[in-house]
Enzyme design. Sequence first.
Site, PDB file in Angstrom:
ATOM      1  NE  ARG A   1     -11.541  -7.650  -3.480  1.00 16.62           N
ATOM      2  CZ  ARG A   1     -11.068  -6.782  -2.751  1.00 16.62           C
ATOM      3  NH1 ARG A   1      -9.700  -6.753  -2.379  1.00 16.62           N
ATOM      4  NH2 ARG A   1     -11.856  -6.040  -1.918  1.00 16.62           N
TER       5      ARG A   1
ATOM      6  CE  LYS B   1      -3.547  -2.550  -0.189  1.00 17.19           C
ATOM      7  NZ  LYS B   1      -4.229  -2.815  -1.483  1.00 17.19           N
TER       8      LYS B   1
ATOM      9  CB  VAL C   1     -18.290  -8.212  -2.186  1.00 15.16           C
ATOM     10  CG1 VAL C   1     -19.807  -8.552  -1.570  1.00 15.16           C
ATOM     11  CG2 VAL C   1     -17.256  -9.229  -1.495  1.00 15.16           C
TER      12      VAL C   1
ATOM     13  CD  GLU D   1      -6.642   0.104   1.110  1.00 14.90           C
ATOM     14  OE1 GLU D   1      -7.555  -1.040   0.752  1.00 14.90           O
ATOM     15  OE2 GLU D   1      -6.732   0.234   2.442  1.00 14.90           O
TER      16      GLU D   1
ATOM     17  CD  GLU E   1      -3.145   7.222   3.538  1.00 15.22           C
ATOM     18  OE1 GLU E   1      -4.254   7.288   3.992  1.00 15.22           O
ATOM     19  OE2 GLU E   1      -2.790   6.775   2.627  1.00 15.22           O
TER      20      GLU E   1
HETATM   21  C1  MV4 Z   1      -8.754   6.705   5.642  1.00 16.65           C
HETATM   22  C2  MV4 Z   1      -9.780   7.204   6.374  1.00 16.65           C
HETATM   23  C3  MV4 Z   1      -9.361   8.457   6.629  1.00 16.65           C
HETATM   24  N1  MV4 Z   1      -8.113   9.132   6.197  1.00 16.65           N
HETATM   25  N2  MV4 Z   1      -7.521   6.968   5.333  1.00 16.65           N
HETATM   26  C4  MV4 Z   1     -11.028   2.345   5.714  1.00 16.65           C
HETATM   27  C5  MV4 Z   1     -11.183   1.131   4.808  1.00 16.65           C
HETATM   28  C6  MV4 Z   1      -9.614   1.451   4.157  1.00 16.65           C
HETATM   29  N3  MV4 Z   1      -9.876   0.750   2.874  1.00 16.65           N
HETATM   30  C7  MV4 Z   1      -9.290   2.722   4.369  1.00 16.65           C
HETATM   31  N4  MV4 Z   1     -10.143   3.248   5.061  1.00 16.65           N
HETATM   32  C8  MV4 Z   1     -10.101   4.710   5.499  1.00 16.65           C
HETATM   33  N5  MV4 Z   1      -8.781   5.249   5.098  1.00 16.65           N
HETATM   34  C9  MV4 Z   1      -7.640   8.247   5.755  1.00 16.65           C
HETATM   35  N6  MV4 Z   1      -5.942   8.868   5.598  1.00 16.65           N
HETATM   36  C10 MV4 Z   1     -10.919   6.751   6.719  1.00 16.65           C
HETATM   37  C11 MV4 Z   1     -11.138   5.368   6.146  1.00 16.65           C
HETATM   38  C12 MV4 Z   1     -12.512   4.860   6.414  1.00 16.65           C
HETATM   39  C13 MV4 Z   1     -13.160   4.517   7.637  1.00 16.65           C
HETATM   40  C14 MV4 Z   1     -12.446   4.684   8.879  1.00 16.65           C
HETATM   41  C15 MV4 Z   1     -12.777   4.874   9.956  1.00 16.65           C
HETATM   42  C16 MV4 Z   1     -14.036   4.341  10.005  1.00 16.65           C
HETATM   43  C17 MV4 Z   1     -15.004   3.673   9.174  1.00 16.65           C
HETATM   44  C18 MV4 Z   1     -14.323   3.952   7.736  1.00 16.65           C
HETATM   45  C19 MV4 Z   1     -15.078   3.639   6.520  1.00 16.65           C
HETATM   46  C20 MV4 Z   1     -14.381   3.900   5.398  1.00 16.65           C
HETATM   47  C21 MV4 Z   1     -13.254   4.432   5.072  1.00 16.65           C
END
Ligand code: MV4
Length: 453
Positions: free
Chosen positions: A292, A116, A295, A288, A200
């Site tokens: 793939r 990542k 779902v 990210e 981040e």
């Molecule tokens: C974050 C973020 C806020 N700031 N990155 C969660 C899933 C993963 N793919 C990346 N995610 C997140 N990355 C930064 N720099 C917020 C999320 C996030 C999340 C965080 C806390 C609770 C629920 C969430 C739901 C979706 C994404």
Amino acid sequence: MFKKILIANRGEIAVRIIRACKEMGIETVAIYSTGDKEALHVQLADEAICVGPAAAVKSYLNMENVISAAVLTKSEAIHPGFGFLSENPKFARLVTECGMVFIGPDADVIEEMGNKSRARQVTIAAGVPVVPGSEGNLTTAEEAVEVAKTIGYPVLIKATNGGGGKGMRVVEHEADFINLFNIAKSEAKANFGDDSVYLEKYVVNPKHIEFQLMGDAHGNYVHLFERDCSIQRNHQKMIEEAPCRGLSDKTRDAMAADVIKLARATKYNNAGTLEFIVDKDENYYFIEMNTRIQVEHPVTEMITGIDLIKEQIKVAAGAKLSFTQADVKVNGYAIECRINAEDPMNGFMPSVGRIENLILPGGFGVRVDTMIYPNYTISPFYDSMILKLIVHGKNRLEAIKKMRRAIEELFIDGITTNNEFHYYMMHHVDYVKGDFDTSFVGKFLEELAEGKK
Ligand code: MV4
């Protein structure tokens, strides 16, 4: 075109892929564990071969056994579905080395995007915005504190080999940093076999939006618009919808152009998804890439009319994409509810056992992707998702009304599911208004616990 494909998966996605193959005139080989002898994918495939005991590490994750099954059955290609071996570059390489086709992007791209912090660098180089953060992995705790200071608190420590939010740590104050940094590192080591972490800026309560993309081996890249994944619990998505209601056309167009930029930069060849977070001012940041099929791919299929699994198979066989960007038009609105065998009133504890009676919803605009049938026994060995309920309507409100009606028809007797959770959600004022972000489920669960709704 391939004559025979092995599906290296189980459950509803294996069924989904078998259906696409049948429509394309391709023979199918199912693999199964001893715990899955009675599974629907085994019954639907032309051939089925056992790859080991019920524990996934010994069967569905056992690369040697899966490859042997493909070689023995003279399969020409392997579709990995999602989860299991779908984002394992070693497996993708092994498939190719054994003279078969891996239905997915090139192993090198899977590897690059699976790392990542490397993915961040690739994205920056392609000119696509990422969240302010560290350049590559963090080294010592002392240096990491300095990087955090320049980014500004709150910061988020993420596992380089993680993804999907697993093992993330929010740090609000510098005083907590070193402690949380060490916890994050040991968690990363325990979960992903590597303690690398990166940093981040933490974007508070963002929207979580992802773009579907497809590429072929001839340099054609298209996007299929976005999905809104904001209803999730502990980073497990529960509801996805497409398109995203709150997104302006200006931002959507800018994001779409960036999706194509990154696809081109990585020579992306198959289906993939770019995840973004979007803040209140519609600033968007890549977080990210998932290399793939996901779902929630059916919501994109419902609004575009494009069969993503068939397209994956066609481009893997070397064909050009069968459509251009201009052919991809958004029609209406789609919502997917993931029906899990779990008990929301009991901490979402998994529910296992025999399905005694089953009535599935149907009708105009309702799609059910599932592997369950009457008398099927839910195994404790695998994921709790047993059914995807997908609806399509002219607009979001029509889709919500259709989903309410579909949930009313759905009757699964013998186990506990989260269908009532979804039913409440489809009536929640803020959900119906589309007024939600990633903080919504937490608040909703508190309301339910208080009996307010
Ligand atoms: C974050 C973020 C806020 N700031 N990155 C969660 C899933 C993963 N793919 C990346 N995610 C997140 N990355 C930064 N720099 C917020 C999320 C996030 C999340 C965080 C806390 C609770 C629920 C969430 C739901 C979706 C994404």
